[in-house]
Design a protein around this motif. Structure first.
Motif, PDB file in Angstrom:
ATOM      1  N   PRO C 130       0.806  -1.223   0.000  1.00  0.00           N
ATOM      2  CA  PRO C 130       0.000   0.000   0.000  1.00  0.00           C
ATOM      3  C   PRO C 130       0.841   1.278   0.000  1.00  0.00           C
ATOM      4  O   PRO C 130       0.567   2.195  -0.766  1.00  0.00           O
ATOM      5  N   VAL C 131       1.877   1.327   0.840  1.00  0.00           N
ATOM      6  CA  VAL C 131       2.678   2.548   0.899  1.00  0.00           C
ATOM      7  C   VAL C 131       3.541   2.675  -0.351  1.00  0.00           C
ATOM      8  O   VAL C 131       3.619   3.734  -0.978  1.00  0.00           O
ATOM      9  N   GLY C 132       4.182   1.565  -0.751  1.00  0.00           N
ATOM     10  CA  GLY C 132       5.069   1.599  -1.910  1.00  0.00           C
ATOM     11  C   GLY C 132       4.346   2.054  -3.165  1.00  0.00           C
ATOM     12  O   GLY C 132       4.839   2.900  -3.925  1.00  0.00           O
ATOM     13  N   GLN C 133       3.173   1.509  -3.373  1.00  0.00           N
ATOM     14  CA  GLN C 133       2.395   1.864  -4.556  1.00  0.00           C
ATOM     15  C   GLN C 133       2.075   3.356  -4.578  1.00  0.00           C
ATOM     16  O   GLN C 133       2.134   4.010  -5.622  1.00  0.00           O
ATOM     17  N   THR C 145      11.237   9.406 -12.856  1.00  0.00           N
ATOM     18  CA  THR C 145      11.261   8.047 -13.392  1.00  0.00           C
ATOM     19  C   THR C 145      11.317   7.105 -12.194  1.00  0.00           C
ATOM     20  O   THR C 145      12.142   7.292 -11.295  1.00  0.00           O
ATOM     21  N   VAL C 146      10.423   6.116 -12.170  1.00  0.00           N
ATOM     22  CA  VAL C 146      10.293   5.295 -10.964  1.00  0.00           C
ATOM     23  C   VAL C 146      10.484   3.814 -11.277  1.00  0.00           C
ATOM     24  O   VAL C 146       9.772   3.245 -12.108  1.00  0.00           O
ATOM     25  N   TYR C 147      11.463   3.205 -10.628  1.00  0.00           N
ATOM     26  CA  TYR C 147      11.598   1.745 -10.653  1.00  0.00           C
ATOM     27  C   TYR C 147      10.747   1.163  -9.537  1.00  0.00           C
ATOM     28  O   TYR C 147      10.939   1.503  -8.367  1.00  0.00           O
ATOM     29  N   LEU C 148       9.804   0.302  -9.899  1.00  0.00           N
ATOM     30  CA  LEU C 148       8.978  -0.369  -8.887  1.00  0.00           C
ATOM     31  C   LEU C 148       9.502  -1.786  -8.723  1.00  0.00           C
ATOM     32  O   LEU C 148       9.355  -2.616  -9.626  1.00  0.00           O
ATOM     33  N   SER C 149      10.075  -2.062  -7.569  1.00  0.00           N
ATOM     34  CA  SER C 149      10.700  -3.364  -7.353  1.00  0.00           C
ATOM     35  C   SER C 149       9.893  -4.213  -6.374  1.00  0.00           C
ATOM     36  O   SER C 149       9.406  -3.716  -5.359  1.00  0.00           O
ATOM     37  N   VAL C 160       2.158  -1.644 -11.790  1.00  0.00           N
ATOM     38  CA  VAL C 160       2.284  -0.597 -12.809  1.00  0.00           C
ATOM     39  C   VAL C 160       0.975  -0.461 -13.581  1.00  0.00           C
ATOM     40  O   VAL C 160       0.484   0.654 -13.821  1.00  0.00           O
ATOM     41  N   ALA C 161       0.388  -1.601 -13.940  1.00  0.00           N
ATOM     42  CA  ALA C 161      -0.869  -1.558 -14.701  1.00  0.00           C
ATOM     43  C   ALA C 161      -1.958  -0.839 -13.907  1.00  0.00           C
ATOM     44  O   ALA C 161      -2.736  -0.048 -14.455  1.00  0.00           O
ATOM     45  N   LEU C 173       7.099   4.663 -15.380  1.00  0.00           N
ATOM     46  CA  LEU C 173       7.054   3.521 -14.453  1.00  0.00           C
ATOM     47  C   LEU C 173       7.799   2.328 -15.040  1.00  0.00           C
ATOM     48  O   LEU C 173       7.528   1.913 -16.169  1.00  0.00           O
ATOM     49  N   ILE C 174       8.722   1.760 -14.281  1.00  0.00           N
ATOM     50  CA  ILE C 174       9.483   0.598 -14.739  1.00  0.00           C
ATOM     51  C   ILE C 174       9.376  -0.503 -13.689  1.00  0.00           C
ATOM     52  O   ILE C 174       9.853  -0.350 -12.558  1.00  0.00           O
ATOM     53  N   ALA C 175       8.707  -1.593 -14.063  1.00  0.00           N
ATOM     54  CA  ALA C 175       8.548  -2.718 -13.139  1.00  0.00           C
ATOM     55  C   ALA C 175       9.791  -3.594 -13.180  1.00  0.00           C
ATOM     56  O   ALA C 175      10.246  -3.982 -14.261  1.00  0.00           O
ATOM     57  N   ILE C 176      10.344  -3.896 -12.008  1.00  0.00           N
ATOM     58  CA  ILE C 176      11.483  -4.821 -11.969  1.00  0.00           C
ATOM     59  C   ILE C 176      11.291  -5.829 -10.842  1.00  0.00           C
ATOM     60  O   ILE C 176      10.455  -5.638  -9.957  1.00  0.00           O
ATOM     61  N   SER C 177      12.074  -6.919 -10.925  1.00  0.00           N
ATOM     62  CA  SER C 177      12.070  -7.909  -9.849  1.00  0.00           C
ATOM     63  C   SER C 177      13.369  -7.779  -9.063  1.00  0.00           C
ATOM     64  O   SER C 177      14.446  -7.638  -9.656  1.00  0.00           O
TER      65      SER C 177
END
Lengths: 296, 296, 296
Positions: C130-133, C145-149, C160-161, C173-177
């Protein structure tokens, strides 16, 4: 600007007590947050909400009241509340489940108007119930010798063990069974005070037993539903003189009980670290008495 | 110092009504204790908490509001509350489940602006519902002849029997079925007032029936969801003149309903022994009307 | 006379948050109506009670607060509340389930004290919570520019979607693992800010990773339970300088979070049509910062 005084009512019953709510309002709680159906495991989060929302200097304006008809559940809630807090984030907490603490304190204070507690002997009938246990605890801490009577010796002894675990001196507590004639007679003969703390409509002391009670100065019956627990006492007796004894009925103790309850709530807001149970209510009750005496 | 005015909201729904709460606050309840999911068997203890916490002289500052969407449950709660109390420990009690009492009173008061109630004839459509039954009761007590119509004659007759059991004069109540053309026609021809009290979106009176209603002076439709219960009435009609009749829609009655609701809550705190249901709200509504008339 | 300010606390937990209640009171809510265990389907009726009890001119004095530990449930309640209302019968609504909105806003505001957000790159660790999103959403809307890990690329991509569906520009938005070393290294090398938004006691960034972060200016760790999410940060760090970076721990962000929470509640009563979530809290937080700066 000072923060408003918030009382958080934690009640273990399905509906939070209206009685406790109205007294809280009349005692000066400017905001009342009512919580019903409280489970012990819910306490930590709720207490955190009390601890971390105001600065330490303002925390004396937030306080907790634990109530409900089930005393054992309430005590668990109370313990969890106390255990969750640490300085400087403490708020004051009070417990008065079913009025058991304020009733016990009011009963002992009433007796203390008529004799010196220290060194006296008391018989507590139905001593294993919530009120009886607290009356016994207060009396022993006031240096009385206390007979704790119940139908089952085993339960009386359990009750004594619990009080000892709470720090009450063991040598002042004597567990007896009301079925044991020898011990019951001895307790009746020796006692200066008798407190009937039984359930509604149960006769705990007969007229014959009262006659044997040669030392008896004060008899207090906390049951409000006839037949009363002690033969001959009237519901509204308040220091009535009868057969050489001073007698109190449930309503006769009720006025002081209400004052203690209300003063206890008010005192929660004096600092942020009060823990108010029956023992603290004794001290609050004594202060009330001291203020009243000059008037009478 | 006088005690603060406490209103205890007893609501039978899972969540206590926000509507009732806001109106209570705006009506002058200084403290509101909200109770949801109230069961009839919980009422006694809660009422005791209201009775025994303040002296009789202060009890006028404590009052009970019974609400919730289920009128039958609310009435049981209301009865239990009233039955629990006795002088001098009474507090005032009001019931307005789902707004049925204030709505019924507002509807009849609205009609009374345009004709003399005494001696008039009224047709109440969907008379067996909470609002319809109260409209019929008030009208009969105002000496109207009242046709109570519902789809089932049996239910209409049950409703009449209930009202008679409440002391409403039997000779003013006529149960009919909306499926019975003869009686329905007769009621329509004779009525000076018609009240549609049905569920949302049910048409209870057609344009053709309105034309047959030669005596009709006032038509009031309490349904707020189209299609409305009486053909041609607008939701916001408030004394609109149409086809020789005065017409009111649900919102047209709503303003007075709100005033009655609010004034009823305020009046709870005038003494400690008020019991406010639809009948008392008629009197409160008349007072509101009397104050308004000189202004218009 | 103006109406009192009523806040209606809709909480999805079995017990309504004490934290939110105390903050609401201290923020100026004169009357607080607490509702616990709120289900989305109960919202409509409750909101109607807020909409239809006061005239449009007074509706700014009624407002809704949505809270509770389950953010998804709270968002459904919030949406239902917003969807139920229409002009001119709107009341202001705020959502801050588990403090996620005010925490996210406070974290980004804290970072903004030390760098220009627009054009910067950020790495959000545990971005699917919740907070990260919310941190990611605010940053992207601030033109970062945001990397979402997260551990699972699939969950990062879902997140991201969801943000894109809420109108956040996809190209920021860049989704990463976090299991993908190549992308994680790249994100660490490029980022000017890192936010650790993980669960209690989970280490999300090691000392070695911090050393690789050549561009890093601000590191913020929102976890309050050791071991903290970013190696070396202290719980009470508040703009501490360490290894060329500015660092914040959970308590270091907490003061601003509380101010944003309180100011948000207060702002609800400024008009009748506010909708306050993390985005509006950014603006409220900036106003707080603007007022504080001249003082420091």
């Amino acid at each position: 600007m000072s923060k408003s005084r918030i009382l958080i009512q934690l009640d273990t019953d399905p509906q939070a007590s209206v009685f406790d709510a109205v007294v809280a309002i009349d005692a000066g709680a400017e905001r009342l947050l009512q919580y019903a159906n409280i489970k012990p495991e819910q306490v930590r989060d709720l207490i955190h909400g009390a601890m971390y929302t105001r600065g330490p200097a303002d925390l004396k304006n937030t306080a907790i009241f634990v109530g409900g008809s089930n005393v054992a559940h309430g005590e668990q809630v109370f313990r969890n509340a106390v255990d969750t807090m640490f300085e400087p984030f403490k708020v004051s907490v009070m417990i008065d489940c079913n009025g058991s603490n304020s009733t016990a304190a009011a009963a002992v204070i009433s007796a203390s108007r008529h004799l010196e507690l220290e060194g006296s002997t008391a018989l507590v009938l139905a001593a294993t119930g919530p009120v009886g246990q607290r009356v016994a605890k207060i009396l022993a801490n006031e240096k009385c010798t206390v007979y704790l009577s119940s139908r089952s010796l085993e339960r009386s002894e359990e009750c004594v063990a619990q009080l000892v675990a709470q720090g009450v001196p063991q040598n002042r507590l004597i567990a007896i069974s009301s079925a044991d004639q020898t011990w019951t007679d001895k307790a009746i003969r020796e006692s200066h005070m008798v407190f009937a703390c039984g359930a509604a409509g149960v006769r705990l002391m007969t007229a014959e037993q009262l006659e044997q009670a040669g030392q008896l100065k004060v008899a207090i019956d906390l049951n409000a539903v006839p037949p009363l627990g002690i033969d001959g006492i009237g519901l509204t007796d308040k220091g009535s003189s009868r057969g050489g004894r001073i007698e109190y009925g449930a309503l006769g103790v009720g006025g002081l009980k209400m004052k203690i309850h209300k003063a206890s709530v008010a005192s929660l807001f004096e600092s942020n670290a009060k823990t108010i149970d029956c023992q603290e209510m004794m001290s609050i009750g004594r202060d009330i008495l001291a203020l009243e005496k000059p008037l009478s």
